[in-house]
Design an enzyme around this catalytic site. Structure first.
Site, PDB file in Angstrom:
ATOM      1  N   HIS A  57       0.830  -1.190   0.000  1.00 22.54           N
ATOM      2  CA  HIS A  57       0.000   0.000   0.000  1.00 22.54           C
ATOM      3  C   HIS A  57       0.874   1.253   0.000  1.00 22.54           C
ATOM      4  O   HIS A  57       2.099   1.186   0.170  1.00 22.54           O
ATOM      5  CB  HIS A  57      -0.932  -0.018   1.207  1.00 22.54           C
ATOM      6  N   GLU A  59       1.367   3.758   2.039  1.00 18.35           N
ATOM      7  CA  GLU A  59       2.144   4.101   3.224  1.00 18.35           C
ATOM      8  C   GLU A  59       3.446   3.308   3.287  1.00 18.35           C
ATOM      9  O   GLU A  59       4.506   3.852   3.633  1.00 18.35           O
ATOM     10  CB  GLU A  59       1.324   3.827   4.492  1.00 18.35           C
ATOM     11  N   CYS A  82      -5.305   1.160   6.371  1.00 19.15           N
ATOM     12  CA  CYS A  82      -6.045  -0.060   6.688  1.00 19.15           C
ATOM     13  C   CYS A  82      -5.623  -0.610   8.050  1.00 19.15           C
ATOM     14  O   CYS A  82      -4.482  -0.439   8.491  1.00 19.15           O
ATOM     15  CB  CYS A  82      -5.856  -1.103   5.595  1.00 19.15           C
ATOM     16  N   CYS A  91      -1.605  -1.543   7.477  1.00 22.54           N
ATOM     17  CA  CYS A  91      -0.682  -0.417   7.337  1.00 22.54           C
ATOM     18  C   CYS A  91      -0.585   0.402   8.622  1.00 22.54           C
ATOM     19  O   CYS A  91       0.453   0.992   8.915  1.00 22.54           O
ATOM     20  CB  CYS A  91      -1.132   0.496   6.194  1.00 22.54           C
ATOM     21  N   ASP A 207     -20.393  -0.161 -36.246  1.00 18.51           N
ATOM     22  CA  ASP A 207     -19.019   0.348 -36.223  1.00 18.51           C
ATOM     23  C   ASP A 207     -17.957  -0.741 -36.204  1.00 18.51           C
ATOM     24  O   ASP A 207     -16.802  -0.474 -36.538  1.00 18.51           O
ATOM     25  CB  ASP A 207     -18.816   1.245 -34.995  1.00 18.51           C
ATOM     26  N   GLY A 301     -24.558   2.023 -28.021  1.00 20.31           N
ATOM     27  CA  GLY A 301     -25.075   3.159 -28.762  1.00 20.31           C
ATOM     28  C   GLY A 301     -26.290   3.787 -28.117  1.00 20.31           C
ATOM     29  O   GLY A 301     -26.478   3.744 -26.891  1.00 20.31           O
TER      30      GLY A 301
END
Length: 370
Positions: A57, A59, A82, A91, A207, A301
């Protein structure tokens, strides 16, 4: 403890953390975008961001990039750290162990496993913790994550490229090109930052698009095609390159139509019909959420756009306006059945910007939060 502590400097360093967080766009889902900056005496001594789901993460990356001891320094983090064991350790434990003098957090994590717990752990450890610096901006960059955690559904962006008179093609069906090259590059960037892209069967027939993000660097999104009876030709470009593609269909599709697509490795997802006998888009979004699809880009579309709008399923509307008028032609949005102006679907403009010679209108469905 870092002596720099005022709102102006807090916002400046949080903006830097936000810029770092954005570097993870398109690679961290279903995790949130997070950036972190470590500051001592007004100088950045470490910074990092969350690169990819399952990896360190923000940190932790900031700590590893620090150029000196971080004890007593101020940490700026865009989202609450977290506090639970997932693919990586909490963390908040790493933050507490390095003894910061102060932690500044942008937004509270909406995930029930985290929400408020990381902040409480920091404060219980005696660490000065401030929450809500650039809160709106920190929530905005994680609008996909916030909606997904709150509802279990992907955030839906409807993108239209049209002429000034609301056409996506001429009366003959010619649509190349409505918008300018910068607008087409922008569209590819959008694809690269969404988990999935969706179009209706009519777009494939008319397309024959590849639905890739080849004009920019980035991963390709899951491609989803709405085709209730599997009438599309198996040799369409979207089915030919082996990239992840899903066709949403109904129980009316016969086995002989399924086989040619399944033989190419195309997944067919059977969805119940709605009251009009079409694919139930709400159920489709539920199924995509179960697959950890946190964001969906709808590119058309006209029929698909109308269906998502009628179902009140659009969170963000992006309209590229090209400085052209074609008169008769194909409308960008199909019939909505609205008889009174008071029943019009309401949006609020967020910003208006230039894309080459085009104009980009960015709007959000009214009464919705990021």
């Amino acid at each position: 403890m870092d002596g720099v502590n005022n709102r102006s400097s807090d916002e400046r360093f949080m903006r830097r953390a936000l810029a770092l967080a954005r570097k993870g766009e398109g690679t961290v889902s279903p995790n949130p975008l997070v950036g972190a900056v470590i500051v001592r005496n007004g100088k950045i001594i470490g910074e990092g961001f969350h690169h990819c789901c399952g990896e360190n993460h923000a940190e932790i990356n900031a700590l590893r990039n620090a150029t000196e001891d971080v004890a007593g320094a101020t940490f700026y983090i865009t989202l609450e750290p977290c506090s639970h064991h997932g693919r990586t350790p909490p963390c908040v434990d790493s933050l507490i162990s390095c003894r910061p003098g102060r932690v500044v957090i942008g937004a509270v994590d909406p995930n029930p496993l985290v929400s408020g717990k990381g902040i409480a752990a920091l404060r219980q450890s005696g660490i000065e913790t401030e929450v809500g610096v650039l809160d709106a901006a920190c929530r905005e960059i994680n609008r996909f994550f916030f909606k997904f955690i709150r509802t279990g559904l992907p955030y839906v962006t409807l993108k239209l490229a049209q002429t000034l008179d609301g056409r996506i093609a001429t009366v003959t069906g010619d649509a190349r090109w409505v918008s300018s090259p910068p607008s087409r590059r922008f569209a590819h960037r959008l694809r690269a930052t969404h988990d999935a892209i969706l179009v209706g069967a009519g777009t494939i027939r008319t397309d024959d698009p590849e639905l890739t993000c080849r004009l920019v660097r980035g991963r390709g999104p899951l491609r989803i095609v709405l085709d209730s009876r599997l009438r599309l030709p198996p040799d369409a470009k979207v089915f030919a390159d082996g990239k992840p593609t899903l066709v949403a269909s109904t129980g009316r599709a016969t086995a002989d139509r399924r086989y040619p697509l399944e033989e190419k490795g195309i997944e067919i997802l059977e969805i119940a019909e709605d009251a009009q006998g079409r694919i139930d888009l709400e159920q489709l979004l539920i199924d995509l959420g179960k697959r950890n699809i946190t964001s969906l880009l709808v590119e058309g579309g006209a029929s698909a756009a109308a269906s998502f709008l009628k179902g009140n399923l659009v969170d963000r509307l992006l309209v590229v306006l090209a400085p052209k008028i074609v008169g008769e032609g194909i409308a960008a949005i199909g019939p909505l059945g609205i008889q009174r102006m008071s029943d019009a679907i309401g949006f609020s403009f967020q910003r208006i910007t230039r894309l080459g010679e085009d104009i980009l209108l960015d709007a959000r469905m009214r009464a919705q939060n990021p």
